[in-house]
Design a protein around this motif. Structure first.
Motif, mmCIF file in Angstrom:
data_model
loop_
_atom_site.group_PDB
_atom_site.id
_atom_site.type_symbol
_atom_site.label_atom_id
_atom_site.label_comp_id
_atom_site.label_asym_id
_atom_site.label_seq_id
_atom_site.Cartn_x
_atom_site.Cartn_y
_atom_site.Cartn_z
ATOM 1 N N PRO A 9 -12.719 -1.296 19.353
ATOM 2 C CA PRO A 9 -12.995 -2.278 20.409
ATOM 3 C C PRO A 9 -12.944 -1.712 21.830
ATOM 4 N N VAL A 10 -12.022 -0.790 22.099
ATOM 5 C CA VAL A 10 -11.930 -0.218 23.450
ATOM 6 C C VAL A 10 -13.148 0.662 23.738
ATOM 7 N N ALA A 11 -13.559 1.454 22.753
ATOM 8 C CA ALA A 11 -14.735 2.306 22.929
ATOM 9 C C ALA A 11 -15.996 1.460 23.088
ATOM 10 N N LYS A 12 -16.114 0.420 22.294
ATOM 11 C CA LYS A 12 -17.286 -0.465 22.389
ATOM 12 C C LYS A 12 -17.345 -1.126 23.767
ATOM 13 N N PHE A 18 -15.364 7.507 22.223
ATOM 14 C CA PHE A 18 -13.939 7.410 21.933
ATOM 15 C C PHE A 18 -13.292 6.447 22.923
ATOM 16 N N PRO A 19 -12.203 5.822 22.526
ATOM 17 C CA PRO A 19 -11.479 4.983 23.484
ATOM 18 C C PRO A 19 -10.932 5.854 24.614
ATOM 19 N N VAL A 20 -11.044 5.387 25.838
ATOM 20 C CA VAL A 20 -10.573 6.142 26.996
ATOM 21 C C VAL A 20 -9.208 5.587 27.404
ATOM 22 N N ILE A 21 -8.249 6.503 27.570
ATOM 23 C CA ILE A 21 -6.919 6.071 28.001
ATOM 24 C C ILE A 21 -6.691 6.542 29.434
ATOM 25 N N SER A 22 -5.710 5.963 30.089
ATOM 26 C CA SER A 22 -5.417 6.310 31.482
ATOM 27 C C SER A 22 -4.772 7.691 31.569
ATOM 28 N N ASN A 23 -4.858 8.289 32.769
ATOM 29 C CA ASN A 23 -4.200 9.578 33.002
ATOM 30 C C ASN A 23 -2.703 9.469 32.759
ATOM 31 N N GLN A 24 -2.129 8.353 33.183
ATOM 32 C CA GLN A 24 -0.685 8.153 33.016
ATOM 33 C C GLN A 24 -0.300 8.190 31.533
ATOM 34 N N ARG A 25 -1.057 7.487 30.713
ATOM 35 C CA ARG A 25 -0.760 7.473 29.276
ATOM 36 C C ARG A 25 -1.009 8.861 28.662
#
Length: 108
Positions: A9-12, A18-25
């Motif tokens: 769902p995040v990638a879509k 691929f799902p993109v995560i924050s720099n912090q995570r």
């Protein structure tokens, strides 16, 4: 495999593979990996990009134009900063070689 992420769902939602995560995570995950591996250096996403640009690509002869595209830089001038780091290292290495060659001549 890439197909495992096809319906993520995040990638879509972001239109990415691929799902993109924050720099912090991402930095949190890198810190966790460093802890598990016993690495004391503060690993960050920025450090990873820098290492990729210098050690993996430019040091292995990948053209700076290609590296610039891989890093998503809009200007090649941004990528040239990485190349300057390599020029400085090259100068140091050549100086060390010169010193070693001089000491070999004296001892031989």
């Amino acid at each position: 495999m890439i197909k495992n992420y096809k319906e993520h769902p995040v990638a879509k939602a972001s239109g990415t593979i691929f799902p993109v995560i924050s720099n912090q995570r991402m930095n949190g995950y890198l810190k966790e990996i460093a802890d598990i591996c016993g690495i004391s250096k503060n690993l960050t996403f920025h450090l990873a990009r820098h290492t990729f640009a210098t050690t993996v690509t430019l040091s292995n002869g990948v053209p700076i134009e290609s590296v610039s595209k891989m890093l998503g830089h809009t200007s090649i001038r941004t990528t040239q900063i990485y190349a300057k780091v390599l020029e400085h290292k090259l100068s140091e290495d050549m100086n060390n070689l010169r010193l070693r060659m001089a000491s070999t001549k004296q001892s031989g």
